[in-house]
Design an enzyme around this catalytic site. Structure first.
Site, PDB file in Angstrom:
ATOM      1  N   LYS A 257      35.287  51.331  37.603  1.00  0.00           N
ATOM      2  CA  LYS A 257      35.440  50.241  36.638  1.00  0.00           C
ATOM      3  C   LYS A 257      34.793  50.554  35.293  1.00  0.00           C
ATOM      4  O   LYS A 257      35.101  49.882  34.300  1.00  0.00           O
ATOM      5  CB  LYS A 257      34.754  48.975  37.181  1.00  0.00           C
ATOM      6  CG  LYS A 257      35.241  48.512  38.537  1.00  0.00           C
ATOM      7  CD  LYS A 257      36.488  47.651  38.437  1.00  0.00           C
ATOM      8  CE  LYS A 257      36.752  46.916  39.748  1.00  0.00           C
ATOM      9  NZ  LYS A 257      37.907  46.002  39.624  1.00  0.00           N
TER      10      LYS A 257
ATOM     11  N   ASP B 123      40.728  44.087  33.787  1.00  0.00           N
ATOM     12  CA  ASP B 123      39.637  44.804  34.451  1.00  0.00           C
ATOM     13  C   ASP B 123      40.236  46.048  35.107  1.00  0.00           C
ATOM     14  O   ASP B 123      40.449  46.096  36.316  1.00  0.00           O
ATOM     15  CB  ASP B 123      39.005  43.862  35.485  1.00  0.00           C
ATOM     16  CG  ASP B 123      37.962  44.550  36.337  1.00  0.00           C
ATOM     17  OD1 ASP B 123      37.319  45.486  35.849  1.00  0.00           O
ATOM     18  OD2 ASP B 123      37.799  44.139  37.501  1.00  0.00           O
TER      19      ASP B 123
ATOM     20  N   GLN C 202      37.359  54.135  43.477  1.00  0.00           N
ATOM     21  CA  GLN C 202      36.623  53.028  44.101  1.00  0.00           C
ATOM     22  C   GLN C 202      36.553  53.163  45.620  1.00  0.00           C
ATOM     23  O   GLN C 202      35.499  52.926  46.225  1.00  0.00           O
ATOM     24  CB  GLN C 202      37.283  51.700  43.718  1.00  0.00           C
ATOM     25  CG  GLN C 202      36.521  50.475  44.227  1.00  0.00           C
ATOM     26  CD  GLN C 202      37.048  49.168  43.630  1.00  0.00           C
ATOM     27  OE1 GLN C 202      37.807  49.187  42.672  1.00  0.00           O
ATOM     28  NE2 GLN C 202      36.624  48.050  44.180  1.00  0.00           N
TER      29      GLN C 202
ATOM     30  N   GLU D  10      43.853  44.648  36.496  1.00  0.00           N
ATOM     31  CA  GLU D  10      43.469  43.388  37.135  1.00  0.00           C
ATOM     32  C   GLU D  10      43.535  42.298  36.073  1.00  0.00           C
ATOM     33  O   GLU D  10      42.863  42.370  35.036  1.00  0.00           O
ATOM     34  CB  GLU D  10      42.075  43.483  37.770  1.00  0.00           C
ATOM     35  CG  GLU D  10      42.053  44.428  38.968  1.00  0.00           C
ATOM     36  CD  GLU D  10      40.871  44.235  39.905  1.00  0.00           C
ATOM     37  OE1 GLU D  10      39.827  43.704  39.464  1.00  0.00           O
ATOM     38  OE2 GLU D  10      40.988  44.631  41.085  1.00  0.00           O
TER      39      GLU D  10
ATOM     40  N   HIS E 119      43.895  36.850  45.458  1.00  0.00           N
ATOM     41  CA  HIS E 119      43.589  38.280  45.271  1.00  0.00           C
ATOM     42  C   HIS E 119      42.650  38.771  46.368  1.00  0.00           C
ATOM     43  O   HIS E 119      42.865  39.822  46.972  1.00  0.00           O
ATOM     44  CB  HIS E 119      42.969  38.499  43.897  1.00  0.00           C
ATOM     45  CG  HIS E 119      42.403  39.872  43.692  1.00  0.00           C
ATOM     46  ND1 HIS E 119      43.203  40.987  43.516  1.00  0.00           N
ATOM     47  CD2 HIS E 119      41.119  40.328  43.640  1.00  0.00           C
ATOM     48  CE1 HIS E 119      42.436  42.059  43.350  1.00  0.00           C
ATOM     49  NE2 HIS E 119      41.173  41.685  43.427  1.00  0.00           N
TER      50      HIS E 119
ATOM     51  N   GLU F 291      42.737  38.929  34.576  1.00  0.00           N
ATOM     52  CA  GLU F 291      41.620  37.991  34.715  1.00  0.00           C
ATOM     53  C   GLU F 291      41.468  37.119  33.472  1.00  0.00           C
ATOM     54  O   GLU F 291      41.920  37.476  32.387  1.00  0.00           O
ATOM     55  CB  GLU F 291      40.296  38.751  34.926  1.00  0.00           C
ATOM     56  CG  GLU F 291      40.318  39.729  36.083  1.00  0.00           C
ATOM     57  CD  GLU F 291      38.924  40.187  36.524  1.00  0.00           C
ATOM     58  OE1 GLU F 291      37.928  39.538  36.149  1.00  0.00           O
ATOM     59  OE2 GLU F 291      38.854  41.197  37.256  1.00  0.00           O
TER      60      GLU F 291
ATOM     61  N   ASP G 141      31.359  40.425  36.580  1.00  0.00           N
ATOM     62  CA  ASP G 141      32.718  40.163  37.024  1.00  0.00           C
ATOM     63  C   ASP G 141      32.684  39.470  38.376  1.00  0.00           C
ATOM     64  O   ASP G 141      32.107  39.988  39.342  1.00  0.00           O
ATOM     65  CB  ASP G 141      33.513  41.470  37.108  1.00  0.00           C
ATOM     66  CG  ASP G 141      35.015  41.211  37.119  1.00  0.00           C
ATOM     67  OD1 ASP G 141      35.436  40.126  36.678  1.00  0.00           O
ATOM     68  OD2 ASP G 141      35.760  42.094  37.562  1.00  0.00           O
TER      69      ASP G 141
ATOM     70  N   ARG H  41      41.606  52.758  41.727  1.00  0.00           N
ATOM     71  CA  ARG H  41      41.515  52.410  43.161  1.00  0.00           C
ATOM     72  C   ARG H  41      41.054  53.577  44.026  1.00  0.00           C
ATOM     73  O   ARG H  41      40.343  53.364  45.013  1.00  0.00           O
ATOM     74  CB  ARG H  41      42.884  51.945  43.663  1.00  0.00           C
ATOM     75  CG  ARG H  41      43.482  50.773  42.920  1.00  0.00           C
ATOM     76  CD  ARG H  41      42.879  49.461  43.339  1.00  0.00           C
ATOM     77  NE  ARG H  41      43.441  48.371  42.545  1.00  0.00           N
ATOM     78  CZ  ARG H  41      42.793  47.241  42.285  1.00  0.00           C
ATOM     79  NH1 ARG H  41      41.572  47.031  42.745  1.00  0.00           N
ATOM     80  NH2 ARG H  41      43.354  46.306  41.559  1.00  0.00           N
TER      81      ARG H  41
ATOM     82  N   GLU I 216      48.163  44.992  44.951  1.00  0.00           N
ATOM     83  CA  GLU I 216      48.577  43.877  45.797  1.00  0.00           C
ATOM     84  C   GLU I 216      50.091  43.818  45.935  1.00  0.00           C
ATOM     85  O   GLU I 216      50.622  43.465  46.982  1.00  0.00           O
ATOM     86  CB  GLU I 216      48.095  42.555  45.203  1.00  0.00           C
ATOM     87  CG  GLU I 216      46.613  42.336  45.297  1.00  0.00           C
ATOM     88  CD  GLU I 216      46.204  41.157  44.420  1.00  0.00           C
ATOM     89  OE1 GLU I 216      46.405  40.015  44.837  1.00  0.00           O
ATOM     90  OE2 GLU I 216      45.703  41.409  43.301  1.00  0.00           O
TER      91      GLU I 216
ATOM     92  N   THR J 169      37.255  48.134  29.986  1.00  0.00           N
ATOM     93  CA  THR J 169      37.696  46.769  30.269  1.00  0.00           C
ATOM     94  C   THR J 169      38.245  46.233  28.951  1.00  0.00           C
ATOM     95  O   THR J 169      37.593  46.385  27.915  1.00  0.00           O
ATOM     96  CB  THR J 169      36.511  45.897  30.751  1.00  0.00           C
ATOM     97  OG1 THR J 169      35.918  46.527  31.893  1.00  0.00           O
ATOM     98  CG2 THR J 169      36.956  44.498  31.108  1.00  0.00           C
TER      99      THR J 169
END
Lengths: 431, 431
Positions: free
Chosen positions: A263, A243, A250, A209, A140, A211, A133, A247, A376, A267
């Site tokens: 993660k 993805d 992480q 996410e 971002h 992508e 990835d 949070r 975000e 996915t």
């Protein structure tokens, strides 16, 4: 270009697309190759065995690839073959097809091979050996940097010099429609307390996410980097990818070696692989000079139109309520192109194999409402209001997230279809 | 326990070991399963087809696994089967074997199946779907932390709460004996200059990392974590691993998502998989209380002897000169056990498959001369003197690195054999 087959004008699978996937159906439970066209899938195994490829001599020695349970063998045949097959299928499906006997006037083959999408099951299109990835979405990276370090140091010094990336987890990549359990893990209930003592909890900051991701077709040998200007021919095609990101897990785990459990639980990708050839009309210049003077030569592309203008969006729905489009972005918000990612990946001599997947990184626009993740958009504190009146900072159990992306105009869309998943509650563990 | 077969006393493959691997030979070029015993490999495919397993009825339905080109199918049969097969082979090879007719007195089968190791080619023992590298070597994490951040903040706050890990690159894992090209990549020639502008260069700080790694046998489904006290039964066995590291490439690229090109060019493993059962006699308590009070319950093991006392070492030789043993370490220098790593990996619901590989992280001792990497020993500036009089801070082209590890005593060693590679110059690129 119009088809003799009725294709809804809003379909992402117009005659201009012809994406490849793997399907099964009640009558044909084995996994086989197919293309999507409008509301139908064309079973390429059945098509091939009934002489569907009679007018394409070049593919005759390879017809077995369409009866395999993944597209790896077809992908490994290389871009000229993918191109021939796509263009041939377009010619068969065109209203003015030169080969009406193949399918247009062949009711029995239509009945056998042309299946309503609602009656087929999609599977992972490829066996994925390794998944990487990247982090090539400039906005971002900037938005996250601002949230974590403030605007002055938002982008790391390396960011514009190389496509930052990490190795991801291949085993938990699933196809659109697969429900996802909220992961359990270690989180800091009070991140500012000292000493830092984690608690065990279901993730409370589950995010998406948005992508794109590229499947590798042509391999390179270990020790043999792929030059950037040849790299596109090593790519089979693109899919949309979610993805999923925990949070809070992480934030605690990622120093110093990057995201891992945040993660690895899932996915999600779309089932239909859109060839780069289908995206050719949507090429556009990069956000910033992609071949800027300070870019090292191994990353400089001859072409400047190295990304694609593909509108992207994601929506959230809870428990059958109304859908809310949370964000509208565009695939052109990438600082590095897939050929640049592939060239960087292999510059050390790292070998890529057919079926390897390269994620782009989250694709956000610069304005509010164009971010490719919830973090975000909410900064972890400002709720998004959904159409059903509820609010979200991160995802809740029972939410269904759908990513979508299609380029072009009505009747001629080249798109990916839905990248969808329902969030299930965390598994209860007996510890 | 002695064998009727002559086994050199220093061999890592005593009768107490019986590790499994994949071999081919000039007479039998197909890859098949084998065990190593002294200076020989026993071809299990030939052994099985000649009735070698006649006295082990339980394995009869599964004999086909020994004729496959990887051990994945054998591993997937589960730990009780691996145990039965190993103990049966030991009984066949024992001096007082109850089954002399099987092999001891069967010259024709000996000739067909018992091959000198010097006449066989070793291959990767398993098809590796995903490779994860942990960071569970406490002294290594501390040593690197001191070099990068000083002694007060050497260990990150998360370090003793969870086995830190990152996803690694599976495609470039190679078997011992495969030469490795020094990678090219982006490095900072002058790390303290502002702004930071990278240059393109062959890696100048190529290092080794001395690790153990565990192959997964029994899979878990996505969404189904493996409890820590059941996790060992999901492990097929261990190999030695050299996690080659390009320190200068890593220093520039790794913020914020971890190492990528610094690691993706190659990882070397030994060809023979040593079962946990063979290592049972060498269990020992952890360096620190493995089940410390502040460890979350999902990581607490009932047993406290959860690591192994296995002396490890690595040596460097250049161009046929004398070998220099650079470091002597021990596998007990791990803060977390493999069952803890596996339980942590799956706690989110991440699915592991047979053939997945879990690296331990670099295993260093606490004293000088016991570090599992050159960077720790040289601090990037204090040279190591080799037996040929030359000096090393990092690896040079033409160096051959060999990792070794064996537990036990003369005549009864349980070891891994050599994990060896020659460093070739960087590939010259036409950019």
């Amino acid at each position: 270009m119009t088809s003799w087959l009725q294709i809804p004008k809003a379909s992402p699978f117009s005659l201009a697309n012809i994406p490849f996937g793997i399907i099964s159906s009640a009558n044909a439970p084995s996994r086989v190759a197919a293309i999507a066209i409008g509301d139908h899938a064309l079973n390429l195994s059945a098509f091939a065995s009934s002489g569907g490829f009679a007018q394409l001599p070049a593919i005759q020695p390879h017809l077995g690839v369409f009866s395999q349970p993944t597209l790896n063998a077809f992908a490994a045949l290389g871009r000229p073959v993918h191109r021939q097959v796509r263009e041939y299928i377009q010619s068969v499906l065109r209203a003015d097809t030169p080969f009406p006997q193949i399918l247009k006037d062949n009711e029995s083959l239509q009945k056998e091979a042309l299946l309503p999408l609602s009656e087929v099951t999609n599977h992972l299109p490829m066996q994925i050996g390794d998944y990487t990835d990247f982090y090539a979405g400039l906005n971002h990276a900037y938005n996250l940097g601002v949230l974590l370090r403030g605007p002055d140091n938002a982008l790391q010094p390396n960011y514009k010099h190389l496509p930052v990336a990490y190795h991801g987890r291949a085993s938990s990549i699933v196809v659109s429609g697969t429900p996802i359990h909220r992961p359990n893990g270690q989180v800091l209930s009070n991140p500012t307390a000292t000493p830092k003592i984690p608690t065990f909890s279901p993730c409370k900051r589950l995010d998406i996410e948005l992508e794109l991701a590229a499947f590798v077709s042509t391999p390179n040998k270990m020790g043999s980097p792929v030059p950037v200007n040849q790299a596109e021919d090593h790519i089979f095609g693109l899919v949309l990818m979610n993805d999923w990101s925990a949070r809070d897990i992480q934030a605690w785990e990622y120093v110093p070696l990057g995201p891992f459990n945040a993660k690895n639980f899932a996915t999600t990708i779309t089932p239909w692989v859109v060839l780069i050839d289908a995206l050719e009309p949507f090429r556009t210049a990069n956000l910033e000079p992609a071949n800027a003077d300070n870019l090292l030569p191994y990353l400089r592309e001859k072409r400047t139109d190295n990304v694609f203008d593909i509108p992207l969006e994601f929506e959230i729905t809870n428990a059958g309520g109304p859908a809310t489009t949370v964000s509208r972005s565009n695939a052109k918000n990438l600082l590095f192109s897939f050929p640049q990612m592939l060239a960087h990946h292999t510059i050390t001599g790292c070998n890529l194999n057919p079926g390897d997947l390269l994620g782009s990184g989250t694709i956000s626009g610069a304005e509010s409402g164009t971010q490719g993740s919830m973090f975000e958009q909410t900064a972890g504190k400002n709720p998004i209001k959904l159409a059903d009146g509820s609010e979200r900072i991160f995802l809740e159990d029972g939410d269904t997230v759908v990513l979508r992306g299609k380029a072009g105009t009505e009747g001629n869309y080249v798109g990916f279809g839905d990248c969808s998943a329902l969030i299930l509650p965390a598994v209860k563990l007996d510890l």
